[in-house]
Enzyme design. Structure first.
Site, PDB file in Angstrom:
ATOM      1  N   GLU A 259       0.836  -1.200   0.000  1.00  0.00           N
ATOM      2  CA  GLU A 259       0.000   0.000   0.000  1.00  0.00           C
ATOM      3  C   GLU A 259       0.873   1.252   0.000  1.00  0.00           C
ATOM      4  O   GLU A 259       1.892   1.316   0.683  1.00  0.00           O
ATOM      5  CB  GLU A 259      -0.934  -0.001   1.210  1.00  0.00           C
ATOM      6  CG  GLU A 259      -1.868  -1.202   1.229  1.00  0.00           C
ATOM      7  CD  GLU A 259      -3.017  -1.036   2.214  1.00  0.00           C
ATOM      8  OE1 GLU A 259      -3.100   0.031   2.857  1.00  0.00           O
ATOM      9  OE2 GLU A 259      -3.824  -1.969   2.324  1.00  0.00           O
ATOM     10  N   GLU A 273       2.408   0.315   4.030  1.00  0.00           N
ATOM     11  CA  GLU A 273       2.458  -0.969   4.709  1.00  0.00           C
ATOM     12  C   GLU A 273       2.253  -2.090   3.689  1.00  0.00           C
ATOM     13  O   GLU A 273       1.888  -1.842   2.537  1.00  0.00           O
ATOM     14  CB  GLU A 273       1.367  -1.057   5.787  1.00  0.00           C
ATOM     15  CG  GLU A 273      -0.044  -0.968   5.220  1.00  0.00           C
ATOM     16  CD  GLU A 273      -1.120  -1.009   6.298  1.00  0.00           C
ATOM     17  OE1 GLU A 273      -0.766  -1.184   7.465  1.00  0.00           O
ATOM     18  OE2 GLU A 273      -2.303  -0.867   5.943  1.00  0.00           O
ATOM     19  N   ASN A 275       0.050  -5.666   3.408  1.00  0.00           N
ATOM     20  CA  ASN A 275      -0.954  -6.568   3.972  1.00  0.00           C
ATOM     21  C   ASN A 275      -0.628  -7.974   3.488  1.00  0.00           C
ATOM     22  O   ASN A 275      -0.860  -8.300   2.319  1.00  0.00           O
ATOM     23  CB  ASN A 275      -2.363  -6.162   3.528  1.00  0.00           C
ATOM     24  CG  ASN A 275      -2.874  -4.980   4.328  1.00  0.00           C
ATOM     25  OD1 ASN A 275      -2.931  -5.015   5.545  1.00  0.00           O
ATOM     26  ND2 ASN A 275      -3.230  -3.914   3.626  1.00  0.00           N
ATOM     27  N   GLU A 281     -10.817  -6.217  -1.363  1.00  0.00           N
ATOM     28  CA  GLU A 281     -11.036  -5.616  -2.679  1.00  0.00           C
ATOM     29  C   GLU A 281     -10.306  -6.327  -3.807  1.00  0.00           C
ATOM     30  O   GLU A 281     -10.187  -5.784  -4.918  1.00  0.00           O
ATOM     31  CB  GLU A 281     -10.641  -4.143  -2.640  1.00  0.00           C
ATOM     32  CG  GLU A 281      -9.178  -3.865  -2.286  1.00  0.00           C
ATOM     33  CD  GLU A 281      -8.941  -3.733  -0.786  1.00  0.00           C
ATOM     34  OE1 GLU A 281      -7.894  -3.195  -0.416  1.00  0.00           O
ATOM     35  OE2 GLU A 281      -9.805  -4.166   0.011  1.00  0.00           O
ATOM     36  N   ARG A 330     -18.917  -1.876  -1.260  1.00  0.00           N
ATOM     37  CA  ARG A 330     -19.284  -2.744  -0.147  1.00  0.00           C
ATOM     38  C   ARG A 330     -20.679  -2.359   0.334  1.00  0.00           C
ATOM     39  O   ARG A 330     -20.888  -1.254   0.828  1.00  0.00           O
ATOM     40  CB  ARG A 330     -18.278  -2.616   0.991  1.00  0.00           C
ATOM     41  CG  ARG A 330     -16.843  -2.861   0.537  1.00  0.00           C
ATOM     42  CD  ARG A 330     -15.862  -2.784   1.694  1.00  0.00           C
ATOM     43  NE  ARG A 330     -14.481  -2.775   1.196  1.00  0.00           N
ATOM     44  CZ  ARG A 330     -13.410  -2.975   1.952  1.00  0.00           C
ATOM     45  NH1 ARG A 330     -13.558  -3.215   3.241  1.00  0.00           N
ATOM     46  NH2 ARG A 330     -12.198  -2.944   1.431  1.00  0.00           N
ATOM     47  N   ASP A 528     -66.813  16.239   2.428  1.00  0.00           N
ATOM     48  CA  ASP A 528     -67.714  16.231   3.566  1.00  0.00           C
ATOM     49  C   ASP A 528     -68.817  15.182   3.450  1.00  0.00           C
ATOM     50  O   ASP A 528     -69.301  14.674   4.469  1.00  0.00           O
ATOM     51  CB  ASP A 528     -68.346  17.616   3.753  1.00  0.00           C
ATOM     52  CG  ASP A 528     -68.790  17.851   5.191  1.00  0.00           C
ATOM     53  OD1 ASP A 528     -68.382  17.051   6.059  1.00  0.00           O
ATOM     54  OD2 ASP A 528     -69.529  18.815   5.435  1.00  0.00           O
ATOM     55  N   ASP A 634     -63.234  28.987  12.793  1.00  0.00           N
ATOM     56  CA  ASP A 634     -62.739  28.727  14.143  1.00  0.00           C
ATOM     57  C   ASP A 634     -63.853  28.047  14.921  1.00  0.00           C
ATOM     58  O   ASP A 634     -65.031  28.412  14.807  1.00  0.00           O
ATOM     59  CB  ASP A 634     -62.341  30.023  14.852  1.00  0.00           C
ATOM     60  CG  ASP A 634     -61.862  29.760  16.276  1.00  0.00           C
ATOM     61  OD1 ASP A 634     -60.772  29.181  16.431  1.00  0.00           O
ATOM     62  OD2 ASP A 634     -62.614  30.088  17.218  1.00  0.00           O
ATOM     63  N   LYS A 697     -71.330  28.409   7.675  1.00  0.00           N
ATOM     64  CA  LYS A 697     -71.089  26.990   7.928  1.00  0.00           C
ATOM     65  C   LYS A 697     -72.126  26.489   8.930  1.00  0.00           C
ATOM     66  O   LYS A 697     -71.988  26.646  10.142  1.00  0.00           O
ATOM     67  CB  LYS A 697     -69.670  26.771   8.456  1.00  0.00           C
ATOM     68  CG  LYS A 697     -69.320  25.303   8.720  1.00  0.00           C
ATOM     69  CD  LYS A 697     -67.851  25.151   9.095  1.00  0.00           C
ATOM     70  CE  LYS A 697     -67.525  23.741   9.507  1.00  0.00           C
ATOM     71  NZ  LYS A 697     -67.808  22.737   8.469  1.00  0.00           N
ATOM     72  N   HIS A 726     -73.146  26.515   3.427  1.00  0.00           N
ATOM     73  CA  HIS A 726     -72.858  25.090   3.650  1.00  0.00           C
ATOM     74  C   HIS A 726     -73.762  24.582   4.763  1.00  0.00           C
ATOM     75  O   HIS A 726     -73.866  25.208   5.825  1.00  0.00           O
ATOM     76  CB  HIS A 726     -71.399  24.908   4.055  1.00  0.00           C
ATOM     77  CG  HIS A 726     -71.058  23.525   4.536  1.00  0.00           C
ATOM     78  ND1 HIS A 726     -70.645  22.531   3.696  1.00  0.00           N
ATOM     79  CD2 HIS A 726     -71.081  22.984   5.793  1.00  0.00           C
ATOM     80  CE1 HIS A 726     -70.414  21.424   4.398  1.00  0.00           C
ATOM     81  NE2 HIS A 726     -70.681  21.668   5.675  1.00  0.00           N
ATOM     82  N   HIS A 728     -75.992  20.752   6.457  1.00  0.00           N
ATOM     83  CA  HIS A 728     -76.128  19.289   6.516  1.00  0.00           C
ATOM     84  C   HIS A 728     -77.615  18.947   6.569  1.00  0.00           C
ATOM     85  O   HIS A 728     -78.437  19.730   7.056  1.00  0.00           O
ATOM     86  CB  HIS A 728     -75.408  18.728   7.747  1.00  0.00           C
ATOM     87  CG  HIS A 728     -73.913  18.760   7.617  1.00  0.00           C
ATOM     88  ND1 HIS A 728     -73.147  17.656   7.340  1.00  0.00           N
ATOM     89  CD2 HIS A 728     -73.048  19.807   7.721  1.00  0.00           C
ATOM     90  CE1 HIS A 728     -71.867  17.999   7.284  1.00  0.00           C
ATOM     91  NE2 HIS A 728     -71.779  19.313   7.519  1.00  0.00           N
ATOM     92  N   THR A 861     -65.491  20.900  14.925  1.00  0.00           N
ATOM     93  CA  THR A 861     -64.151  20.411  15.259  1.00  0.00           C
ATOM     94  C   THR A 861     -63.190  21.580  15.511  1.00  0.00           C
ATOM     95  O   THR A 861     -63.125  22.492  14.691  1.00  0.00           O
ATOM     96  CB  THR A 861     -63.605  19.546  14.113  1.00  0.00           C
ATOM     97  OG1 THR A 861     -64.571  18.544  13.810  1.00  0.00           O
ATOM     98  CG2 THR A 861     -62.303  18.886  14.494  1.00  0.00           C
TER      99      THR A 861
END
Length: 900
Positions: A259, A273, A275, A281, A330, A528, A634, A697, A726, A728, A861
């Site tokens: 290396e 070094e 090895n 590898e 790897r 809705d 709100d 609403k 709106h 129901h 809600t």
């Protein structure tokens, strides 16, 4: 094992207790447990136990691989003394080269360039400081024995010296059984390049060219390439010759790697070094030279001669050449999103890459494999070969993208980022590449959608879906769902409300509404209607499927109410869907229609108040994703709580429809709290806040026809704004209220397609259209077209039969409890879950009692949820309002009540 198999040699594997499920155990012809009770590492360091197994199995040779004892000369010596063949360099060579200091001295003698460095450091720290100053900072601390980055430390000043030396010694001792370390000059812009050597017992030594290993993280190699892309032929020859000089000096036998560190600025290289073993590898070298290094190791250990290709598989040096380019990655369980901490667990799904130019060398990866925390995190090595460096990189990317690994994290997204980076592509990277390139860590979190879907399907198949447990099943023979026919191509855009908004802005839309004689209609079927009738359980698939037909056949609708309210929460919690994907799908399918949402002011689409920046960010994101009309309210009619939402909607250039929530009865003198002045006063505040449209609403359907005439007229006269109504149909008379509002001049109204209208939903769109035909307020909608779309929703509704509310007819009871239509079915579901389904009328009465106890509040809600939670708690606990108001009685209030 593969090499031995090709040579007709049987293989014997060893494994520790913790490695009992590893792949190598099952690939070998025989496998034996070693080091029982010693632990995951010490088991593989037990020379005595390894030799015992080798003798018992009748082995002839030992190949040490590239871990644990592979660089230990004592092990090699013990193997040979036991009469076994050691497949590796002789012990004396390992000692001279495995010790980095003696290897460096040998390199100097051989004429191989070396980095300025010290001998093994003494214990005296003053002497260590002197040696460090001689070489000069910055320095690299290294372990004399072993590699893999263990014991390595960068030391930039004398202040860092002592702590790093002591820490490096401890790590080296734990990893290699020897705490010897030394110091070496540090090259800041360095490349790591290594030369593969093969030597035989007859004095022949060849090189197999070089590998680039510069892409590293914490001194661990991530990507290796052969040949190094930055070397020309002359420098390559010089480098390989330097490695051969050292090998000849050492009398090197078998496979080894020399290396070098290369200065990226000067091109100078220095020996690091040797090895004395096979490298992880080595595969890239095999790919570009065509030489099977492991087979060559075995044959050389048997006495074969390099140059005798038939026996050693290694030709003479002059016949060894490079063919193409290769790189190895790897694939590990290191999680780049968690600081590369190795993950562990069971691999639930595994699919690897394949195809021309792709090679896989298995680690521990297979379906069902258990990855433990005890060993290296490597799953598999993937090697890609091609004729050019660019093609090799592209092939590797393709291969990595083919992998599917589930159950444990992996580093593939990070490696793909790395391969795509310009510095990697042009070869200008150094060993600091990963550390200095933070964009490599811009990795999207894995979604694993298929995994989650399969897990869900499997769970439901085996255990059933808890959401429908105890509910009636849909009919066995369901009607076919047919989307209304429509033309292909783009829908009509010119003249629609959406066109006016996009071209002229929200104020122009408001003015256009005031100029219309016809009653403008909003269809609530996509939001809705099913929220009120089917507990919001309708899937995006059924909603988006019909959207394109709406765009072509019903472009004269004022808007499509399709998002917000409870749909956001239910999509994620119960349907397992992304509400943003639903919105984007609708926007794409209906480019010519106004998309409308319900926004709960400071509660956004949740059940608690959010910080202002969260609300603002949500509004911006919703506008960007496709919402055109924001209906803002709100839950307590507090305008101050709506202002942040209103302000942000105005900034987006979209339409703001701020609403007054209707409760009580303006015609009832006994309920003066919510009289006409209350609503008119609030309307003035909303106009001052900048709303484009004023909404009414009527969430519970309490507004009666006579009251609607008075309220609509007053609001229009007072504000001059277009009014959108709106309501129901829980009471059964809401269509009459819409017609009364139309007479009073309301500009727009909500209704649902016939098949999803009525009861707690909105009034019937088809009936309103017919009721206003041939009048001044004719909606202009075609009744036959309405019926076609109603047929679609009718067929879809049958699929959701388990979620139908047990409400068979209109209920005047709504004037008692004043429960919002959108809450009605959800509260019945909660009552059913608590075992109170047969006591529903008690719950409804208690709802009214709780409302009075709380001061007759506006119920929508999340305030309606508070009332509902309290009512359920009181009925289930057998409490009365008197009990709750008794200060001596301990009451465990629901969390929502406390939060409110």
């Amino acid at each position: 094992m593969r090499a031995a198999n090709e040579l007709g040699i049987s293989t014997v594997a060893i494994y520790a207790d913790e490695d009992m499920l590893s792949l190598h155990r099952f690939k070998a012809d025989e496998a034996y447990l070693i080091g029982h009770g010693l632990g995951p590492v010490k088991a593989y360091l037990s020379i005595e136990d390894i030799l015992r197994v080798a003798k018992e199995a009748g082995a002839d040779a030992i190949h040490p691989g590239y871990g644990f004892l592979s660089e230990n000369p004592d092990f090699a010596e013990a193997v040979m003394e036991a009469g076994l063949i050691w497949i590796g360099p002789p012990p004396e060579v390992m000692r001279s080269l495995g010790n980095k200091v003696s290897a460096r001295n040998m390199a100097v003698e051989a004429g191989t360039p070396v980095m300025p460095a010290t001998d093994p450091l003494p214990e005296n720290m003053d002497e260590v400081r002197r040696l460090a100053a001689e070489i000069g900072y910055p320095l690299m601390l290294k372990a004399s024995w072993g590699g893999g980055g263990r014991g390595m430390r960068i030391i930039r000043s004398e202040d860092e010296l002592e702590a790093n030396v002591l820490e490096g010694r401890r790590e080296a001792l734990n990893a290699f059984g020897n705490d010897e370390v030394y110091l070496e000059k540090l090259v800041e812009r360095a490349r790591h390049v290594e030369v593969q050597l093969l030597g035989d017992t007859h004095g022949n030594l060849v090189h197999l060219f070089e590998r680039d290993c510069s892409v590293q993280r914490r001194n661990q190699k991530v990507v290796e390439r052969a040949p190094a892309p930055y070397l020309d032929d002359d420098r390559r020859a010089e480098l390989c010759e330097a490695a051969l000089k050292l090998g000849r000096k050492a009398g090197y036998v078998n496979a080894g790697t020399v290396e070098f560190l290369m200065d990226a600025d000067t091109g100078a290289f220095y020996f690091i070094e040797v090895n004395p073993r096979i490298q992880v590898e080595h595969t890239v070298t095999e790919e570009v030279t065509g030489i099977d290094i492991v087979k060559a190791q075995i044959r050389i250990a048997e006495g074969a001669r390099i140059g005798d290709v038939e026996n050693s598989f290694v030709p003479p040096q002059e016949r060894i050449s490079l063919h193409g380019h290769a790189l190895q990655c790897r694939v590990t369980t290191e999680d780049p999103l968690n600081n590369f901490v190795p993950d562990y667990g069971r691999i639930t799904a595994y699919r690897s890459a394949s195809g021309f130019g792709i090679r896989l060398d298995g680690g521990t990866a297979y379906n069902g494999a258990v990855i433990t925390r005890y060993y290296d995190s490597l799953l598999v090595k993937i090697t890609a070969w091609a004729t050019t460096p660019e093609e090799a990189v592209d092939r590797m990317k393709r291969g990595l993208r083919e992998f599917r690994i589930r159950g444990v994290a992996n580093n593939i997204p990070f490696v793909l980022n790395l391969l795509d980076h310009p510095k990697f592509r042009d070869g200008s990277y150094t060993t600091r590449f990963i550390d200095e390139t933070p964009e490599l860590f811009d990795i999207p979190r894995p979604r694993a959608r298929a995994d989650r879907l399969l897990n869900f399907i499997a769970n439901v198949t085996v255990n059933g879906n808890p959401e429908v447990e105890g509910r009636p099943k849909p009919a066995q023979h369901l009607p076919l769902i047919r989307v209304p026919e429509h033309e292909a191509g783009a829908p009509v855009f010119e003249g629609t409300a959406k066109a006016i908004l996009d071209e002229k802005g929200p104020e122009a839309v408001a003015q256009w509404m005031l100029e219309q004689k016809r009653l403008l209609m909003t269809d609530t079927s996509m939001r809705d209607a099913h929220q009120s009738l089917l507990a919001t359980r309708m899937r995006s698939h059924d909603i988006v499927k019909v959207a394109r037909a709406y765009a072509h056949r019903l472009p004269s609708l004022f808007s499509m109410e399709c998002w917000g309210g409870a749909t956001f929460d239910v999509a994620m919690r119960f349907l397992g869907e992304c509400p943003w994907e639903r919105l984007r799908g609708l926007r794409e399918a209906m480019p010519n229609m106004l998309l409308q949402m319900l926004l709960r002011g400071s509660n956004a689409v949740g059940y608690t108040s959010y910080p202002d920046n969260v609300v603002r960010g949500f509004v911006r994101r919703a506008a960007e994703s496709g919402i055109d009309v924001f209906r803002v309210f709100d839950s307590l009619n507090w305008v101050e709580n709506m202002k942040v939402s209103i302000e942000e909607v105005l900034k987006t250039g979209k339409i703001c429809e701020a609403v007054v929530c209707y409760t009580g009865d303006i015609l009832d003198p006994s309920r003066p709290k919510y009289d006409l002045d209350y609503y008119v006063s609030m309307a003035r505040e909303l106009k001052a806040a900048g709303t484009h449209i004023l909404g009414i609403k009527d969430m519970a359907g309490l507004l009666k026809p006579a009251a609607a005439r008075i309220l609509v007229k007053a609001l229009k006269e007072e504000t001059g704004l277009p009014v959108h109504f709106h309501t129901h149909d829980t009471s059964g008379i809401s269509a009459a209220t819409v017609l009364a509002a139309a007479e009073a001049g309301v500009d727009a109204a909500d209704a649902a397609m016939d098949a999803v209208s009525g009861l707690t939903s909105q009034p019937c769109l088809g009936s309103i259209v017919e009721g206003l035909r041939n009048t001044d307020r004719d909606t202009g909608l075609d009744p036959a077209t309405i019926r076609e779309f109603s047929d679609y929703w009718e067929a879809v509704r049958t699929r959701y039969a388990p979620f139908e509310a047990d409400l068979k007819a209109p209920a005047s009871e709504v004037y008692l409890h004043e429960m919002p239509g959108g809450q009605f079915t959800n509260l019945k579901e909660q009552a059913r879950a608590l075992g109170l389904s047969d006591r529903w009328h008690e719950v409804a009465k208690m709802y009214a009692e709780v409302n009075r106890m709380f001061g007759d509040i506006v119920k929508v809600t999340p305030s309606s949820k508070v009332v509902g939670d309290m009512a359920l708690m009181m009925v289930s606990a057998g409490l009365t309002p008197e009990d709750v108001l008794d200060p001596e009685k301990e009451i465990a209030f629901p969390e929502s009540v406390v939060a409110m």
